[in-house]
Design a protein around this motif. Structure first.
Motif, PDB file in Angstrom:
ATOM      1  N   THR A 137       0.839  -1.197   0.000  1.00  0.00           N
ATOM      2  CA  THR A 137       0.000   0.000   0.000  1.00  0.00           C
ATOM      3  C   THR A 137       0.874   1.246   0.000  1.00  0.00           C
ATOM      4  O   THR A 137       2.066   1.191   0.321  1.00  0.00           O
ATOM      5  CB  THR A 137      -0.925   0.037   1.225  1.00  0.00           C
ATOM      6  N   ALA A 138       0.274   2.366  -0.368  1.00  0.00           N
ATOM      7  CA  ALA A 138       1.005   3.634  -0.404  1.00  0.00           C
ATOM      8  C   ALA A 138       1.583   3.941   0.977  1.00  0.00           C
ATOM      9  O   ALA A 138       0.959   3.703   2.001  1.00  0.00           O
ATOM     10  CB  ALA A 138       0.074   4.758  -0.843  1.00  0.00           C
ATOM     11  N   GLY A 139       2.812   4.459   0.973  1.00  0.00           N
ATOM     12  CA  GLY A 139       3.488   4.785   2.219  1.00  0.00           C
ATOM     13  C   GLY A 139       4.513   3.756   2.634  1.00  0.00           C
ATOM     14  O   GLY A 139       5.360   4.032   3.494  1.00  0.00           O
ATOM     15  N   GLN A 140       4.482   2.573   2.033  1.00  0.00           N
ATOM     16  CA  GLN A 140       5.444   1.535   2.387  1.00  0.00           C
ATOM     17  C   GLN A 140       6.725   1.667   1.567  1.00  0.00           C
ATOM     18  O   GLN A 140       6.705   2.138   0.433  1.00  0.00           O
ATOM     19  CB  GLN A 140       4.836   0.149   2.175  1.00  0.00           C
ATOM     20  N   LEU A 141       7.820   1.238   2.167  1.00  0.00           N
ATOM     21  CA  LEU A 141       9.129   1.263   1.515  1.00  0.00           C
ATOM     22  C   LEU A 141       9.633  -0.166   1.392  1.00  0.00           C
ATOM     23  O   LEU A 141       9.538  -0.945   2.347  1.00  0.00           O
ATOM     24  CB  LEU A 141      10.109   2.115   2.313  1.00  0.00           C
ATOM     25  N   ILE A 142      10.163  -0.516   0.221  1.00  0.00           N
ATOM     26  CA  ILE A 142      10.739  -1.838   0.000  1.00  0.00           C
ATOM     27  C   ILE A 142      12.253  -1.688  -0.028  1.00  0.00           C
ATOM     28  O   ILE A 142      12.787  -0.840  -0.747  1.00  0.00           O
ATOM     29  CB  ILE A 142      10.228  -2.467  -1.310  1.00  0.00           C
ATOM     30  N   ARG A 143      12.921  -2.519   0.736  1.00  0.00           N
ATOM     31  CA  ARG A 143      14.384  -2.442   0.851  1.00  0.00           C
ATOM     32  C   ARG A 143      14.985  -3.803   0.514  1.00  0.00           C
ATOM     33  O   ARG A 143      14.616  -4.814   1.115  1.00  0.00           O
ATOM     34  CB  ARG A 143      14.771  -2.029   2.262  1.00  0.00           C
ATOM     35  N   THR A 144      15.899  -3.841  -0.467  1.00  0.00           N
ATOM     36  CA  THR A 144      16.581  -5.085  -0.831  1.00  0.00           C
ATOM     37  C   THR A 144      18.012  -5.058  -0.323  1.00  0.00           C
ATOM     38  O   THR A 144      18.696  -4.043  -0.398  1.00  0.00           O
ATOM     39  CB  THR A 144      16.586  -5.292  -2.356  1.00  0.00           C
ATOM     40  N   GLY A 145      18.473  -6.194   0.183  1.00  0.00           N
ATOM     41  CA  GLY A 145      19.838  -6.299   0.681  1.00  0.00           C
ATOM     42  C   GLY A 145      20.808  -6.739  -0.400  1.00  0.00           C
ATOM     43  O   GLY A 145      20.473  -6.792  -1.582  1.00  0.00           O
ATOM     44  N   ALA A 146      22.016  -7.072   0.030  1.00  0.00           N
ATOM     45  CA  ALA A 146      23.043  -7.530  -0.906  1.00  0.00           C
ATOM     46  C   ALA A 146      22.593  -8.817  -1.584  1.00  0.00           C
ATOM     47  O   ALA A 146      22.041  -9.715  -0.933  1.00  0.00           O
ATOM     48  CB  ALA A 146      24.356  -7.748  -0.167  1.00  0.00           C
ATOM     49  N   GLU A 147      22.801  -8.903  -2.909  1.00  0.00           N
ATOM     50  CA  GLU A 147      22.451 -10.069  -3.712  1.00  0.00           C
ATOM     51  C   GLU A 147      20.964 -10.409  -3.649  1.00  0.00           C
ATOM     52  O   GLU A 147      20.569 -11.567  -3.845  1.00  0.00           O
ATOM     53  CB  GLU A 147      23.292 -11.281  -3.299  1.00  0.00           C
ATOM     54  N   ALA A 148      20.136  -9.428  -3.368  1.00  0.00           N
ATOM     55  CA  ALA A 148      18.688  -9.641  -3.298  1.00  0.00           C
ATOM     56  C   ALA A 148      18.000  -8.945  -4.474  1.00  0.00           C
ATOM     57  O   ALA A 148      18.602  -8.124  -5.161  1.00  0.00           O
ATOM     58  CB  ALA A 148      18.131  -9.111  -1.980  1.00  0.00           C
ATOM     59  N   MET A 149      16.747  -9.295  -4.711  1.00  0.00           N
ATOM     60  CA  MET A 149      15.941  -8.605  -5.708  1.00  0.00           C
ATOM     61  C   MET A 149      14.476  -8.761  -5.337  1.00  0.00           C
ATOM     62  O   MET A 149      14.106  -9.664  -4.588  1.00  0.00           O
ATOM     63  CB  MET A 149      16.206  -9.117  -7.124  1.00  0.00           C
ATOM     64  N   ALA A 150      13.666  -7.865  -5.878  1.00  0.00           N
ATOM     65  CA  ALA A 150      12.222  -7.932  -5.648  1.00  0.00           C
ATOM     66  C   ALA A 150      11.509  -7.424  -6.885  1.00  0.00           C
ATOM     67  O   ALA A 150      12.029  -6.575  -7.607  1.00  0.00           O
ATOM     68  CB  ALA A 150      11.827  -7.102  -4.423  1.00  0.00           C
ATOM     69  N   GLU A 151      10.321  -7.953  -7.105  1.00  0.00           N
ATOM     70  CA  GLU A 151       9.496  -7.492  -8.217  1.00  0.00           C
ATOM     71  C   GLU A 151       8.154  -7.008  -7.683  1.00  0.00           C
ATOM     72  O   GLU A 151       7.511  -7.681  -6.878  1.00  0.00           O
ATOM     73  CB  GLU A 151       9.270  -8.613  -9.225  1.00  0.00           C
ATOM     74  N   ILE A 152       7.740  -5.829  -8.143  1.00  0.00           N
ATOM     75  CA  ILE A 152       6.452  -5.257  -7.755  1.00  0.00           C
ATOM     76  C   ILE A 152       5.571  -5.194  -9.000  1.00  0.00           C
ATOM     77  O   ILE A 152       5.982  -4.650 -10.030  1.00  0.00           O
ATOM     78  CB  ILE A 152       6.624  -3.836  -7.177  1.00  0.00           C
ATOM     79  N   PHE A 153       4.380  -5.763  -8.903  1.00  0.00           N
ATOM     80  CA  PHE A 153       3.410  -5.675  -9.992  1.00  0.00           C
ATOM     81  C   PHE A 153       2.337  -4.667  -9.582  1.00  0.00           C
ATOM     82  O   PHE A 153       1.640  -4.853  -8.582  1.00  0.00           O
ATOM     83  CB  PHE A 153       2.780  -7.040 -10.258  1.00  0.00           C
ATOM     84  N   VAL A 154       2.240  -3.578 -10.333  1.00  0.00           N
ATOM     85  CA  VAL A 154       1.257  -2.532 -10.052  1.00  0.00           C
ATOM     86  C   VAL A 154       0.076  -2.729 -11.011  1.00  0.00           C
ATOM     87  O   VAL A 154       0.251  -2.674 -12.232  1.00  0.00           O
ATOM     88  CB  VAL A 154       1.856  -1.125 -10.233  1.00  0.00           C
ATOM     89  N   LYS A 155      -1.081  -2.945 -10.461  1.00  0.00           N
ATOM     90  CA  LYS A 155      -2.264  -3.248 -11.268  1.00  0.00           C
ATOM     91  C   LYS A 155      -2.534  -2.121 -12.262  1.00  0.00           C
ATOM     92  O   LYS A 155      -2.463  -0.942 -11.922  1.00  0.00           O
ATOM     93  CB  LYS A 155      -3.478  -3.432 -10.357  1.00  0.00           C
ATOM     94  N   ASP A 156      -2.825  -2.508 -13.503  1.00  0.00           N
ATOM     95  CA  ASP A 156      -3.143  -1.590 -14.601  1.00  0.00           C
ATOM     96  C   ASP A 156      -1.960  -0.721 -15.018  1.00  0.00           C
ATOM     97  O   ASP A 156      -2.126   0.211 -15.809  1.00  0.00           O
ATOM     98  CB  ASP A 156      -4.330  -0.677 -14.251  1.00  0.00           C
ATOM     99  N   GLN A 157      -0.767  -0.989 -14.494  1.00  0.00           N
ATOM    100  CA  GLN A 157       0.400  -0.180 -14.829  1.00  0.00           C
ATOM    101  C   GLN A 157       1.517  -1.037 -15.423  1.00  0.00           C
ATOM    102  O   GLN A 157       1.901  -0.848 -16.571  1.00  0.00           O
ATOM    103  CB  GLN A 157       0.912   0.562 -13.584  1.00  0.00           C
ATOM    104  N   GLY A 158       2.058  -1.961 -14.644  1.00  0.00           N
ATOM    105  CA  GLY A 158       3.151  -2.774 -15.135  1.00  0.00           C
ATOM    106  C   GLY A 158       3.997  -3.332 -14.014  1.00  0.00           C
ATOM    107  O   GLY A 158       3.529  -3.542 -12.899  1.00  0.00           O
ATOM    108  N   ILE A 159       5.279  -3.546 -14.311  1.00  0.00           N
ATOM    109  CA  ILE A 159       6.201  -4.229 -13.405  1.00  0.00           C
ATOM    110  C   ILE A 159       7.386  -3.334 -13.084  1.00  0.00           C
ATOM    111  O   ILE A 159       7.935  -2.677 -13.959  1.00  0.00           O
ATOM    112  CB  ILE A 159       6.699  -5.540 -14.050  1.00  0.00           C
ATOM    113  N   VAL A 160       7.783  -3.345 -11.802  1.00  0.00           N
ATOM    114  CA  VAL A 160       9.000  -2.668 -11.365  1.00  0.00           C
ATOM    115  C   VAL A 160       9.882  -3.711 -10.690  1.00  0.00           C
ATOM    116  O   VAL A 160       9.449  -4.369  -9.733  1.00  0.00           O
ATOM    117  CB  VAL A 160       8.705  -1.527 -10.374  1.00  0.00           C
ATOM    118  N   ARG A 161      11.095  -3.866 -11.183  1.00  0.00           N
ATOM    119  CA  ARG A 161      12.030  -4.819 -10.583  1.00  0.00           C
ATOM    120  C   ARG A 161      13.154  -4.078  -9.879  1.00  0.00           C
ATOM    121  O   ARG A 161      13.792  -3.198 -10.461  1.00  0.00           O
ATOM    122  CB  ARG A 161      12.596  -5.762 -11.651  1.00  0.00           C
ATOM    123  N   LEU A 162      13.386  -4.464  -8.624  1.00  0.00           N
ATOM    124  CA  LEU A 162      14.400  -3.816  -7.799  1.00  0.00           C
ATOM    125  C   LEU A 162      15.621  -4.708  -7.688  1.00  0.00           C
ATOM    126  O   LEU A 162      15.506  -5.887  -7.336  1.00  0.00           O
ATOM    127  CB  LEU A 162      13.842  -3.527  -6.401  1.00  0.00           C
TER     128      LEU A 162
END
Length: 288
Positions: free
Chosen positions: A66-91
């Motif tokens: 939800t809005a207001g949250q922060l995603i933090r990736t560490g060393a050798e980590a990754m994350a993918e966020i799928f935003v509805k009706d928008q697309g994909i953000v890969r960290l």
């Protein structure tokens, strides 16, 4: 008797008001709970945290954001966020990325550090997608690009497909509407002349990030199917790298007397092989 009847009437009225209030609250709660999630973590690898205020929790694939949250990736980590009706953000690793606003009008994100790679749909005319960095703001209209926040004083944008408008702290803006890179510093100027060709590192990063696996989310799978036909994904298997091979064979020494004919033969062989199998740059099969 009359008093009893009046009391009974008042009690019935109070019960009716209570039921109305309860039903109203229940209906309102159902609307909130039934609302489409703004975003979801579809992939997590390694040390990924979701931060909200002073609360830090380990992220999990499938988690609603939800809005207001922060995603933090560490060393050798990754994350993918799928935003509805928008697309994909890969960290990528060592990235801090906040969902500042996600609503019907669009998305506003804050990237504080690290790298994000964005694959968006062609957005509606009245929709907006914005990424803020310490040195700039990028306004997007359906595209594929990378944002690299190198420090609090420098950010780099690499555009693979589509168009983005980048603004710096001085109010200067540059539109990237073709493949290229632009760096923005906290004190420097930006202009169209500052755009440079995509670097080998940026292309390698795209190759690494452009690996997708389908999930149980139907909209996600549909987006992945459409994404395969975009210029950004096609770029991982197009003739640009064939030309690089051709340049290499033309520059290499030859023991043959007729060097020109030898190079031409090799060049034709490369081009024929590429037509049969255009995947010269093979996307990585895993994120390991």
């Amino acid at each position: 008797m009359m008093d009893f009847m009046m009391k009974k009437g008042w009690m019935a009225l109070l019960v009716s008001f209570a039921l109305l209030a309860y039903c109203g609250n229940k209906e309102q709660k159902a609307v909130v709970e039934g609302s489409a999630p703004v975003a979801r973590l579809t992939i997590t690898k390694g040390d990924v945290k979701v931060v909200e205020g002073e609360t830090v929790r380990t992220a999990a694939a499938g988690q609603v954001l939800t809005a207001g949250q922060l995603i933090r990736t560490g060393a050798e980590a990754m994350a993918e966020i799928f935003v509805k009706d928008q697309g994909i953000v890969r960290l990528s690793a060592n990235t801090e990325f906040a969902l500042k606003r996600v609503d019907a009008e669009g998305v506003e994100l804050d990237q504080k550090s690290g790298k994000s790679t964005v694959f968006l749909k062609r957005l509606k005319q009245d929709s907006e997608f914005t990424i803020n960095t310490p040195t700039s703001v990028a306004a997007v209209r359906g595209t594929s690009f990378m944002v690299d926040v190198k420090s609090k004083t420098e950010s780099t944008f690499a555009l693979y497909d589509g168009a983005i408008e980048v603004k710096n702290g001085k109010g200067q803006s540059v539109v990237l509407d073709g493949r290229g890179e632009l760096s923005v510093t906290d004190k420097g100027d930006i202009s169209k002349e500052a755009i440079r060709p995509l670097s080998k590192e940026s292309l390698e990063h795209l190759k690494k990030m452009a690996v997708f696996q389908k999930t149980q989310i139907e909209e996600y799978n549909s987006f992945i199917d459409d994404l395969k036909e975009t210029d950004a994904i096609k770029m991982t298997r197009e003739e640009g790298d064939v030309n690089e091979q051709v340049a290499n064979i033309k520059d290499r020494p030859s023991s043959q007397d007729n060097t020109g004919k030898a190079s031409t033969t090799d060049e034709n062989m490369i081009r024929r092989n590429t037509e049969k199998d255009p995947l010269k740059i093979q996307p990585q099969k895993t994120f390991k």
